[in-house]
Structures are given as structure tokens and as C-alpha cells.
Scaffold this motif. Structure first.
Motif, PDB file in Angstrom:
ATOM      1  N   SER A  66       0.848  -1.194   0.000  1.00 48.21           N
ATOM      2  CA  SER A  66       0.000   0.000   0.000  1.00 48.21           C
ATOM      3  C   SER A  66       0.883   1.243   0.000  1.00 48.21           C
ATOM      4  O   SER A  66       2.088   1.166   0.194  1.00 48.21           O
ATOM      5  CB  SER A  66      -0.928   0.013   1.220  1.00 48.21           C
ATOM      6  OG  SER A  66      -0.181   0.161   2.406  1.00 48.21           O
ATOM      7  N   VAL A  67       0.254   2.357  -0.242  1.00 46.15           N
ATOM      8  CA  VAL A  67       0.938   3.644  -0.177  1.00 46.15           C
ATOM      9  C   VAL A  67       0.198   4.479   0.849  1.00 46.15           C
ATOM     10  O   VAL A  67      -1.033   4.462   0.910  1.00 46.15           O
ATOM     11  CB  VAL A  67       0.922   4.353  -1.554  1.00 46.15           C
ATOM     12  CG1 VAL A  67       1.480   5.756  -1.456  1.00 46.15           C
ATOM     13  CG2 VAL A  67       1.683   3.565  -2.581  1.00 46.15           C
ATOM     14  N   SER A  68       0.951   5.207   1.651  1.00 47.80           N
ATOM     15  CA  SER A  68       0.347   6.105   2.633  1.00 47.80           C
ATOM     16  C   SER A  68       0.699   7.540   2.284  1.00 47.80           C
ATOM     17  O   SER A  68       1.706   7.808   1.624  1.00 47.80           O
ATOM     18  CB  SER A  68       0.862   5.791   4.040  1.00 47.80           C
ATOM     19  OG  SER A  68       0.477   4.507   4.426  1.00 47.80           O
ATOM     20  N   LEU A  69      -0.131   8.418   2.715  1.00 52.84           N
ATOM     21  CA  LEU A  69       0.094   9.842   2.507  1.00 52.84           C
ATOM     22  C   LEU A  69      -0.194  10.533   3.830  1.00 52.84           C
ATOM     23  O   LEU A  69      -1.268  10.346   4.409  1.00 52.84           O
ATOM     24  CB  LEU A  69      -0.854  10.395   1.436  1.00 52.84           C
ATOM     25  CG  LEU A  69      -0.709  11.886   1.152  1.00 52.84           C
ATOM     26  CD1 LEU A  69       0.485  12.131   0.237  1.00 52.84           C
ATOM     27  CD2 LEU A  69      -1.977  12.438   0.535  1.00 52.84           C
ATOM     28  N   GLU A  70       0.764  11.300   4.304  1.00 56.16           N
ATOM     29  CA  GLU A  70       0.518  12.100   5.499  1.00 56.16           C
ATOM     30  C   GLU A  70       0.352  13.544   5.062  1.00 56.16           C
ATOM     31  O   GLU A  70       1.242  14.131   4.447  1.00 56.16           O
ATOM     32  CB  GLU A  70       1.649  11.988   6.519  1.00 56.16           C
ATOM     33  CG  GLU A  70       1.333  12.763   7.788  1.00 56.16           C
ATOM     34  CD  GLU A  70       2.264  12.480   8.943  1.00 56.16           C
ATOM     35  OE1 GLU A  70       1.998  13.019  10.033  1.00 56.16           O
ATOM     36  OE2 GLU A  70       3.252  11.739   8.770  1.00 56.16           O
ATOM     37  N   GLU A  90      -2.260  -1.616  -6.788  1.00 58.93           N
ATOM     38  CA  GLU A  90      -2.208  -2.759  -7.685  1.00 58.93           C
ATOM     39  C   GLU A  90      -1.787  -2.255  -9.057  1.00 58.93           C
ATOM     40  O   GLU A  90      -2.199  -1.176  -9.472  1.00 58.93           O
ATOM     41  CB  GLU A  90      -3.580  -3.424  -7.782  1.00 58.93           C
ATOM     42  CG  GLU A  90      -4.080  -3.980  -6.465  1.00 58.93           C
ATOM     43  CD  GLU A  90      -5.505  -4.506  -6.544  1.00 58.93           C
ATOM     44  OE1 GLU A  90      -6.020  -4.688  -7.675  1.00 58.93           O
ATOM     45  OE2 GLU A  90      -6.092  -4.705  -5.482  1.00 58.93           O
ATOM     46  N   ALA A  91      -0.974  -3.045  -9.732  1.00 56.02           N
ATOM     47  CA  ALA A  91      -0.562  -2.671 -11.087  1.00 56.02           C
ATOM     48  C   ALA A  91      -1.801  -2.642 -11.979  1.00 56.02           C
ATOM     49  O   ALA A  91      -2.598  -3.570 -11.978  1.00 56.02           O
ATOM     50  CB  ALA A  91       0.461  -3.643 -11.630  1.00 56.02           C
ATOM     51  N   ALA A  98       4.848   1.095  -9.964  1.00 53.26           N
ATOM     52  CA  ALA A  98       5.294   2.441  -9.573  1.00 53.26           C
ATOM     53  C   ALA A  98       4.369   3.510 -10.162  1.00 53.26           C
ATOM     54  O   ALA A  98       3.996   4.476  -9.475  1.00 53.26           O
ATOM     55  CB  ALA A  98       6.727   2.679 -10.027  1.00 53.26           C
ATOM     56  N   GLN A  99       3.978   3.336 -11.419  1.00 60.05           N
ATOM     57  CA  GLN A  99       3.050   4.294 -12.036  1.00 60.05           C
ATOM     58  C   GLN A  99       1.691   4.247 -11.344  1.00 60.05           C
ATOM     59  O   GLN A  99       1.072   5.277 -11.110  1.00 60.05           O
ATOM     60  CB  GLN A  99       2.906   4.004 -13.530  1.00 60.05           C
ATOM     61  CG  GLN A  99       4.152   4.332 -14.329  1.00 60.05           C
ATOM     62  CD  GLN A  99       4.079   3.787 -15.749  1.00 60.05           C
ATOM     63  OE1 GLN A  99       3.638   2.665 -15.972  1.00 60.05           O
ATOM     64  NE2 GLN A  99       4.533   4.598 -16.707  1.00 60.05           N
ATOM     65  N   VAL A 103      -0.509   7.248  -9.340  1.00 56.37           N
ATOM     66  CA  VAL A 103      -1.930   7.558  -9.520  1.00 56.37           C
ATOM     67  C   VAL A 103      -2.638   7.568  -8.161  1.00 56.37           C
ATOM     68  O   VAL A 103      -3.414   8.473  -7.859  1.00 56.37           O
ATOM     69  CB  VAL A 103      -2.597   6.539 -10.481  1.00 56.37           C
ATOM     70  CG1 VAL A 103      -4.107   6.694 -10.482  1.00 56.37           C
ATOM     71  CG2 VAL A 103      -2.035   6.693 -11.886  1.00 56.37           C
ATOM     72  N   VAL A 104      -2.339   6.577  -7.334  1.00 57.22           N
ATOM     73  CA  VAL A 104      -2.965   6.484  -6.011  1.00 57.22           C
ATOM     74  C   VAL A 104      -2.550   7.670  -5.131  1.00 57.22           C
ATOM     75  O   VAL A 104      -3.371   8.257  -4.437  1.00 57.22           O
ATOM     76  CB  VAL A 104      -2.623   5.130  -5.333  1.00 57.22           C
ATOM     77  CG1 VAL A 104      -3.058   5.113  -3.874  1.00 57.22           C
ATOM     78  CG2 VAL A 104      -3.268   3.984  -6.098  1.00 57.22           C
TER      79      VAL A 104
END
Length: 179
Positions: A66-70, A90-91, A98-99, A103-104
Motif C-alpha cells: 500500500s501507499v500512505s500519505l501524510e 495494484e498494477a 510504480a506508475q 496515480v494512487v
């Protein structure tokens, strides 16, 4: 949510800023739907935040699959609020992982910033309807009286051709309602 010990000055500044921020228009189209993109939201938020001593930073963080954003909202007084938001990555078709992560991250930035700023997104049609509803009602009584009192059919035809559609509608309603 994390925050500084005090947030009274930040809360006052954010309240003032939110009262000045206009809603974003859904003007970007992708995947069969419209949305306000990140750059539009930033254009709406940055100047109003700056006028009120506010700034925002958004830090992407790795979270494995997953990716997190603070997102951190700061005030010139040193007061701050922050919140972390995570989403799975997910690709996607035609994109590397990575792309897809990019987007996420953009998606999370857009929604987090909109939530902090109290900004909503509306369709162009909805904005026009809201604007029309806010406009005062037009009094067509003078146009109706002038038109109905004109006895010469040729003059009535000329007047009819010069009238706006809303005036014609008002006259037709007046005539059809037996007035």
C-alpha cells in the motif's frame, strides 16, 4: 489524527479560509467520469490558505503493498494538524506498479486536500443552476402590460421578436392563466 498541543489559532484561520474557498468544478474527464484535478484544487486553496497564514504539506510514505500519505496543515503560529491515509496499490493495465502508486498518491492528495479545505466538487450544470436560483426573480409585468395593451398586430409582432425568451414565457403564462 495528530496535532499540536494548541490549535485555536489554526482553527480560526482555517475557518476564515474555508469561508473564502470556492468549490471546484468537475472539468477533467477520465474513465467516463468528470472530476476536479489536483492542480485545480491547489489553485483554489493556495492563495486563500496563504492569506490566512496556512500551508499544507503532503508526504507519500511506503507501506509495502500500500501507499500512505501524510497531510499536514500548518499555521504561521506553529500550530499544526496531520492525518495519515493509506490505500492499496495494484498494477493497472498498461502501468507498472510504480506508475499505479503515483496515480494512487495523486488521488489521495486530491481527496485529502479537498477534505481539509472543506472544498467540494460540482458539475458545471449544478453550478449554473445554483447561480440561477440565487438570482432575484425578474418582474415581467411591464413587458406583459406593454404587449397586451398594444392593439396593432404588426406592433405586437415587432415587440414579440424583440423580447427575451423569459419575457415570452411570462406573457404566454399570463395569457394562458386567463389574466
Amino acid at each position: 489524527m495528530n496535532k499540536s498541543e494548541m490549535i485555536d489559532e489554526l482553527a480560526t484561520a482555517l475557518s476564515k479560509a474555508q469561508s473564502c474557498i470556492e468549490d471546484a468544478t468537475k472539468s477533467t474527464e477520465a474513465y467516463n467520469y468528470k472530476y476536479a484535478d489536483l492542480s485545480q484544487i491547489l489553485r483554489l486553496v493556495r492563495p486563500v490558505f496563504a492569506e490566512n497564514g496556512l500551508s499544507i504539506t503532503q508526504f507519500p510514505c511506503d507501506g509495502g503493498s500500500s501507499v500512505s500519505l501524510e497531510s499536514m496543515l500548518m499555521h504561521s503560529s506553529g500550530q499544526w494538524l496531520s492525518q495519515k491515509f493509506s490505500m492499496d496499490v495494484e498494477a493497472s493495465k498498461g502501468m507498472s506498479k510504480a506508475q499505479s502508486a503515483g496515480v494512487v498518491i495523486t488521488y489521495m492528495r486530491r481527496y485529502s486536500l479537498s477534505a481539509i479545505a472543506g472544498l467540494t466538487q460540482e458539475d458545471n450544470d449544478a453550478a449554473l443552476e445554483r447561480k440561477k436560483a440565487a438570482e432575484p426573480a425578474v418582474d415581467h409585468s411591464k413587458a406583459i402590460a406593454t404587449f397586451c395593451n398594444e392593439t396593432d398586430q404588426a406592433q405586437r409582432d415587432i415587440l414579440w421578436g424583440m423580447m427575451a425568451e423569459d419575457q415570452k414565457t411570462a406573457i404566454n403564462n399570463h395569457i394562458n392563466n386567463g389574466a
